[in-house]
Design an enzyme around this catalytic site. Structure first.
Site, PDB file in Angstrom:
ATOM      1  N   GLN A 228       0.831  -1.202   0.000  1.00 33.35           N
ATOM      2  CA  GLN A 228       0.000   0.000   0.000  1.00 33.35           C
ATOM      3  C   GLN A 228       0.866   1.253   0.000  1.00 33.35           C
ATOM      4  O   GLN A 228       0.348   2.362  -0.053  1.00 33.35           O
ATOM      5  CB  GLN A 228      -0.910   0.004   1.242  1.00 33.35           C
ATOM      6  CG  GLN A 228      -1.905  -1.143   1.278  1.00 33.35           C
ATOM      7  CD  GLN A 228      -2.792  -1.154   2.519  1.00 33.35           C
ATOM      8  OE1 GLN A 228      -2.974  -2.202   3.118  1.00 33.35           O
ATOM      9  NE2 GLN A 228      -3.352  -0.020   2.909  1.00 33.35           N
TER      10      GLN A 228
ATOM     11  N   ARG B  92      -8.342  -0.566   8.203  1.00 36.11           N
ATOM     12  CA  ARG B  92      -9.356   0.331   7.649  1.00 36.11           C
ATOM     13  C   ARG B  92      -9.656   1.456   8.626  1.00 36.11           C
ATOM     14  O   ARG B  92     -10.804   1.785   8.906  1.00 36.11           O
ATOM     15  CB  ARG B  92     -10.626  -0.446   7.314  1.00 36.11           C
ATOM     16  CG  ARG B  92     -11.465   0.265   6.269  1.00 36.11           C
ATOM     17  CD  ARG B  92     -12.544  -0.601   5.676  1.00 36.11           C
ATOM     18  NE  ARG B  92     -13.195   0.167   4.607  1.00 36.11           N
ATOM     19  CZ  ARG B  92     -13.821  -0.367   3.578  1.00 36.11           C
ATOM     20  NH1 ARG B  92     -13.886  -1.668   3.461  1.00 36.11           N
ATOM     21  NH2 ARG B  92     -14.388   0.397   2.675  1.00 36.11           N
ATOM     22  N   CYS B  93      -8.600   2.033   9.179  1.00 37.80           N
ATOM     23  CA  CYS B  93      -8.797   3.142  10.106  1.00 37.80           C
ATOM     24  C   CYS B  93      -7.500   3.892  10.284  1.00 37.80           C
ATOM     25  O   CYS B  93      -6.441   3.416   9.928  1.00 37.80           O
ATOM     26  CB  CYS B  93      -9.322   2.653  11.452  1.00 37.80           C
ATOM     27  SG  CYS B  93      -8.088   2.318  12.694  1.00 37.80           S
TER      28      CYS B  93
ATOM     29  N   GLU C 180     -12.827   4.717   5.477  1.00 37.66           N
ATOM     30  CA  GLU C 180     -12.783   4.053   6.769  1.00 37.66           C
ATOM     31  C   GLU C 180     -13.975   4.344   7.652  1.00 37.66           C
ATOM     32  O   GLU C 180     -14.250   3.587   8.583  1.00 37.66           O
ATOM     33  CB  GLU C 180     -11.501   4.473   7.480  1.00 37.66           C
ATOM     34  CG  GLU C 180     -10.318   4.065   6.659  1.00 37.66           C
ATOM     35  CD  GLU C 180      -9.039   4.664   7.157  1.00 37.66           C
ATOM     36  OE1 GLU C 180      -7.991   4.213   6.702  1.00 37.66           O
ATOM     37  OE2 GLU C 180      -9.067   5.578   7.983  1.00 37.66           O
TER      38      GLU C 180
END
Lengths: 289, 162, 782
Positions: free
Chosen positions: C220, C367-368, C737
């Site tokens: 990523q 996802r945060c 998110e």
């Protein structure tokens, strides 16, 4: 995940398959749908030296009524059981069962014979066959023999099949008039094994009294469990709330679940009771109470 | 070393033959022997369905099937969905309804959907959800996948009546 | 913001995705699809024990497998000073074990063979002798005097990693003691895992002739990874090319550098051949970055009318064997101090202690943005507990305590400056969509009949867009991001970014920003990212930072181009720059709209007809360092029904109102919300990476780490309000998110709400059927 090496054999007939089983003994495994065996091989928990693929043997996949039985060939795919109009109409309990086995892709390969022969108490057909008092046909070197399903499951992953026998047919007695059944499964999600599941099949007489009850429980002990006490209790009784509750209590007492990630044993016992209650109620409705 | 087997597989309408070890999984035959990498591997427990292909028209998980078992049979993968440069309605549906994000589950998901629609041309939402319940998606929450399948169903119905 | 035409397709258009074409035809290129001539395969040998001393490793049998090439061990790496590598947060971790293993599935050796199947066979034949050591799995016991000390490599002989606190301890304590009403909740945000459908992997290809190392990587953050490979591996950075091809989902899992990558690189350097390593699903779940594992307590003091006075939070963080938290903030607990949420707390105090245990390392931002999920979950649970204490409706309590819209930018007591918000607007819309009053009536009626129905609310505030250089860096590198745009003579364009899409649709959305800014139709713009040899340096995609940071860079680079275009247009129209007006796609003379030059004409002129003294070409690059984070928010409402007989919870409805500021592509935003909510559903009801007392990981495959199917997933009802970020060039905030951050509390609040009349105040996730059933049993209801 990569399975270990093995030799692949593809017999064209049952006798040929049986003789291969005899030749290779415990090092050989039958490859039917492979949906339990291949995952175990990929995890290297199973490592047969010989795989005997019976998928090319003709005449092992069928669903038909004959001689007072519904006969299902051992190699019949779960998807074909699920989609059979005969089963849907006349054996809804079997339809219910097939429908909740694993997931659609797995059902396209998995076979009914394999589901039973694997001897996994978490597999779904065992309980249903116990409720229906099915018979299983084993074919070996000395021909065929019939095993009552209550004598079939010996312990976890162990059945009454001899090492050189193949489960070739499942025979379900054609139900009497005013019979009905269902299979209720609680699973954490589609594709999971049952946290607990209950199969119930009942036959009623004209007065609405229960002449026959079959109850099987999935994943609540080392084998699929036949709730014999509950079955006996119901004989001759009307299936009202009180008798159903009492039978459910008995079935719960007969189950022996253990704690795991699906929940503590106590919960699973509670589920057996609740699902038995619901399954009997539904079965009675289907029987035309 | 185990004895190899000479197999023929009709892959997306083209005959492929090879000598394979018995333990070669169908997914690896498709990806590594036939070089068609649209079919993906997402788990090791027959759970995710990313490897779904059609075996004689029925969806199966190609990670739980040996290549040698597919000898003499017909396999269809995502690469075989479009024909003559024209997208299959399910492919159009996924694009139009935003039925994909990372794209990893998409090939398997589309093949399950195609098999569903061939069996049941006008499925309800519940039937669609049930039909794709052997395929996991981590991105979309399935809602737009359901719409994509409905899109394809409508399009295919129209094609039939036209 | 001016809406462009559909032909231009700027911001606000639901443009269909460009990337779809290859994915729906099976023509994506994920790392496992990369096949190079001469490529060989690696397979990691892993520890079966949670804590054990390594006695010996025997590779003899493994090397007899046909096709065997090498087995690399920790000792081999130690000789090259590579047995350990730095983590992203002031710690180091073993690449391959030396001395001892600290968690089950830890990397012990790396087998390489000419074929994938042979490498797997080799791994099984590597004989490792272990001596088992006492295992520490309970973080609450990590600091006990008799706890085994896990990290022998550290000077401090303790399992304590850090203590961190923020806020006013004394004043907060005083306020909490003063009441008059207090609420307290102990909540564990369980260890879970992002589990993208594609696992991690790489192909490392070292070319001995050119000295160049190319790594196809599930990354990523390809640029940051290139720099780390250079710093740790000692390879000159110009000789490293990291390529992130198509990524099959990330969710934070693909931010860290994992031992398997390093092993593949070492193997390629050693063998001079391309080495592919793709982890299995079990390896992914058992060894790569887990998330959460926060053991939290929140206490709130409030007036009797419900006005909140103070919040105190105390947390124990289980980081596993190494502190491999992939987070670039300067704070050990990341952005956890956003725990005051959407509420106007005058006083607050937050402290966190991190400890080591015999579990897989991580603490990644699933996802945060670095612990904001834990924070949002905690405050939203605590507000519900307070509502019960006050016998107040949870919606009314929230409305009473929201930071008022006129108080933005809002300085919170734990140090953040919220950029913008209108919390009542989002909540009121959600209440209306849900038919909240009706639902409460229905609940009351059901209760009378003994039926269990619950309504859960979560009014979360997110903090995303890492981030401002003063607060964030990765090994010193500031957390800017970048965009480079080149306009071709025919008016078409290519843009390259330092981010990397993993399904978010960057190839579609970033061209929409450029289309908005320059009026070039979005379909005329190609977007590339993920190749460090061609893209400008950036820090990657995670923490909802692509839109807030790279989106800012894209707008700013576009504006640089527009500035030059204005000069060219003035030259072409023979007027002064001040006489020109812009509308997306063209400059025209004020008061004479027919005297205009389109951006395409200007682009052509940039190569053919320039003002005297101007450089040719029309391109720009911008590195955007955001002045602040952005603060998306929303209100989620979940309605559940509980089956009293089985304890099963059915999500009947879920209403999600999100406010992420200005929206680039509504279709994609909605898709992100659907996906994030589904991940939240899984966390709330299904998922746990657990360990038994012996350190055996449970939930280490998809049979037991459950991902919901289409059958368990409800339909999501979405709505939106729009409060632009005042400091962001395009007023956007980021959204990927929010649904995962905001939803777990809504699910759990709904279940607790269904049982609240029994006195139930909290249930730890995952809220399984058996947990609910046990509660019902205790109350004689099941």
């Amino acid at each position: 995940m990569i399975p270990p090496e093995f030799e692949y054999l593809r017999p064209a007939t049952i006798p040929e398959a049986v003789s291969l089983l005899q030749l290779h003994g415990d090092d050989a495994k039958i490859l039917s749908g492979g949906q339990s065996l291949i995952p175990m091989m990929k995890l290297r928990l199973a490592r047969p030296a010989w795989l005997i693929d019976i998928n090319h043997i003709p005449g092992l996949a069928y669903i038909r009524e004959e001689g007072g039985y519904l006969k299902i060939g051992g190699l019949t795919r779960e998807a074909d059981v699920e989609n059979s109009e005969l089963i849907r109409a006349k054996y809804p309990i079997v339809h219910d069962t097939a429908l909740v086995i694993a997931d659609p892709q797995v059902r396209n390969l998995a076979t009914m014979g394999g589901n039973l022969a694997h001897g996994d108490p978490a597999n779904d057909h065992g309980a249903t066959m116990l409720a229906l008092e099915a018979e299983l046909v084993a074919t070996g070197a000395n021909g065929q023999r019939t095993i009552a399903v209550r004598d079939f499951f010996l312990s976890i992953f162990t059945t009454a099949l001899e090492q050189d026998e193949i489960l070739t047919e499942i025979r379900i007695p054609v139900p009497a008039a005013r019979s009905g059944g269902t299979y209720l499964k609680l699973e954490r999600k589609v594709g999971d094994f049952a946290t607990a599941a209950v199969a119930a099949q009942v036959t009623l007489d004209a007065s609405g009294a229960c002449t026959k009850a079959g109850i099987g429980v999935t994943n609540a002990g080392p084998t699929p469990i036949k709730a014999g006490k509950a079955e006996a209790f119901l004989r001759g009784k009307r299936l009202d709330a009180a008798s159903v509750a009492q039978a459910a209590e008995l079935a719960m007492g007969e189950s022996q679940p253990s704690s795991d990630l699906r929940g503590p044993a106590e919960y699973k016992k509670g589920l057996v009771k609740e699902l038995t209650k619901r399954a009997l109620t539904r079965a009675a409705e289907r029987a035309g109470r | 070393m185990a004895k190899t087997h000479h197999i023929h597989i009709r892959l997306n309408g083209v005959e492929k033959e090879a000598d394979v070890a018995p333990r070669l999984l169908l997914i690896h035959f498709i990806r590594d022997v036939a070089g068609q990498t649209g079919t993906h591997l997402g788990c090791d427990t027959t759970s995710c369905g990313a490897c779904t292909v059609l075996l004689d028209g029925r969806p199966i998980k190609s990670c739980t099937f040996f290549a040698v078992q597919a000898d003499g049979r017909e396999i269809r993968t995502v690469e075989g969905l479009a024909s003559d440069g024209k997208l299959h309605p399910i492919q159009e549906g996924f694009h139009q309804e935003h039925g994909l994000q990372c794209g990893f589950c998409t090939p398997g998901m589309m093949l399950s959907a195609v098999a569903l629609l061939e069996k049941n041309p006008n499925p309800t939402e519940a039937e669609i959800r049930w039909g794709i319940s052997g395929n996991l998606c981590r991105c979309t929450g399935y809602q737009n996948i359901v719409k994509a399948v409905q899109h394809a169903a409508a399009k295919m119905q129209k094609g039939v009546s036209a | 913001m001016m809406q462009t035409s559909p032909e231009i397709g700027g911001m606000g258009h639901s443009v269909k995705r460009k990337e779809d074409a290859r994915f729906i035809q099976g023509k994506g290129t994920y790392v496992d699809d990369v096949h190079l001539p001469g490529m060989v395969y690696g397979h990691v040998v892993r520890s079966p024990y949670g804590h054990a001393r390594l006695k010996s490793i025997n590779i003899e049998a493994a090397m007899k497998v046909p096709g065997a090439l090498a087995v690399i061990t920790g000792a081999d790496l130690a000789a090259a000073n590579l047995a350990w590598m730095p983590t992203l947060f002031h710690d180091k971790q073993m690449v391959l074990a030396t001395g001892k293993v600290l968690f089950q599935a830890q990397e012990v050796a790396f087998a390489v063979a000419t074929e994938q199947y042979a490498a797997a066979d080799m791994a099984e034949l590597v004989e490792v002798e272990y001596e088992e050591l006492p295992v520490l799995v309970d973080p609450h016991k990590a600091l006990d005097a008799d706890a085994p000390i896990l990290r022998e490599d550290r000077e401090e002989k303790s399992n304590h990693i850090f203590h961190w606190e923020v806020g006013d301890r004394h004043e907060t304590q005083k306020a909490i003691q003063g009441g008059p009403v207090t609420a307290k909740v102990d909540a564990v945000f369980q260890r879970c895992h992002p589990a993208p459908l594609e696992t991690c992997g790489c192909v490392a290809d070292f070319n001995k002739v050119t000295g160049k190392l190319t790594i196809w990587l599930t990354s990523q953050a390809p640029h940051a990874h290139r720099t780390l490979f250079a710093l740790v591996g000692g390879i000159p950075e110009q000789n490293i090319r990291v390529i992130s091809p198509d990524i099959g989902g990330g969710f934070g899992n693909k931010v860290p550098i994992y031992p398997g990558y390093v092993c593949a690189v070492v193997a390629s350097l050693t063998l001079g051949r391309p080495v592919k390593w793709i982890e299995s699903r079990s390896e992914n779940l058992q060894s790569t970055g887990f998330a959460r594992d926060y053991h939290m307590t929140a206490e709130i003091a409030a007036e009797r009318d419900g006005t909140v006075k103070a919040l105190r939070v105390k947390t124990l963080a289980d980081h596993g064997a190494f502190n491999a938290a992939a987070q670039p903030s300067k704070f050990p607990a990341g952005l956890f101090s956003i725990c005051t949420g959407s509420y106007d707390f005058p006083k607050a105090f937050c402290e966190v202690d991190g400890v080591y245990t015999n579990k897989a390392p991580g603490g990644i931002a699933y996802r945060c943005s670095f612990r904001v999920t834990e924070a949002a979950y905690l405050i939203e649970r605590a507000m519900d507990v307070l509502a019960y204490e006050l016998k107040m409706d949870p919606a009314a309590l929230r409305l009473k305590n929201f930071i008022p819209p006129d108080k933005f930018p809002y300085q919170c007591p734990l140090g953040w400056t919220y950029d913008s918000g209108n919390y009542p607007a989002a909540m009121n819309l959600a209440l209306k969509m849900a038919g909240y009053d009706e639902l409460r009536k229905e609940q009351a009626e059901k209760r009378k009949k003994g039926e269990l129905m619950g309504i859960g609310i979560s009014s979360f505030t997110e903090i995303v867009g890492a981030g401002p250089a003063h607060t964030f860096d990765i090994v010193g590198i500031k957390m800017f991001d970048s965009c480079e745009i080149r306009i071709h003579p025919t008016g078409k364009a290519i843009a390259r970014l330092g981010t990397k899409s993993q399904g978010q649709g960057h190839e579609t959305t970033f061209p929409q920003i450029i289309a908005q800014e320059l009026g070039i139709p979005q379909q005329d713009i190609v977007l590339e990212e993920g190749d460090t040899d061609t893209a400008p340096y950036g820090l990657g995609t995670y923490a909802s930072r692509s839109t807030p940071v790279a989106g800012g860079a894209t707008a700013m680079a576009s504006r640089k181009i527009r500035d030059k275009a204005r000069k060219i247009a003035a030259h072409l129209l023979e007027v002064s720059e001040e006489d020109l007006e812009w509308e997306p796609g063209k400059f025209f003379v004020k008061g004479a709209p027919s005297k205009a030059k389109t951006i395409q004409e200007i682009a052509f002129a940039a190569y053919t007809n320039l003002p005297a003294g101007m450089e040719a070409g029309l391109e720009a690059v911008h590195y955007y360092d955001p002045p602040n984070l952005t603060f998306p928010f929303g209100t989620y409402i979940c309605v559940v029904d509980i089956d009293k007989g089985t304890g099963e919870v059915k999500v009947r409805r879920f209403i999600a109102v999100d406010d992420c500021g200005n929206i680039i592509n509504p279709m994609i935003v909605e898709g992100q919300i659907h996906g994030g909510l589904t991940e939240g559903l899984a966390i709330a009801f299904m998922q746990l990476i657990g360990y038994d007392e012996s350190g055996n990981v449970q939930g280490g495959n998809f049979m037991d780490y459950l991902l919901p199917t289409a059958v368990e997933t409800p339909n999501w009802e979405t709505g939106k309000t729009c409060t632009p970020s005042p400091h962001h060039p395009i007023g956007a905030k980021g959204v990927g998110e929010s649904p995962n951050v905001g939803s777990p509390a809504a699910f759990v609040n709904a279940v607790v709400d269904a049982l609240s009349h029994l006195g139930v105040r909290h249930i730890d996730m995952p809220v399984t059927s058996w947990k609910v059933w046990q509660i019902l049993q205790q109350h004689g209801i099941a």
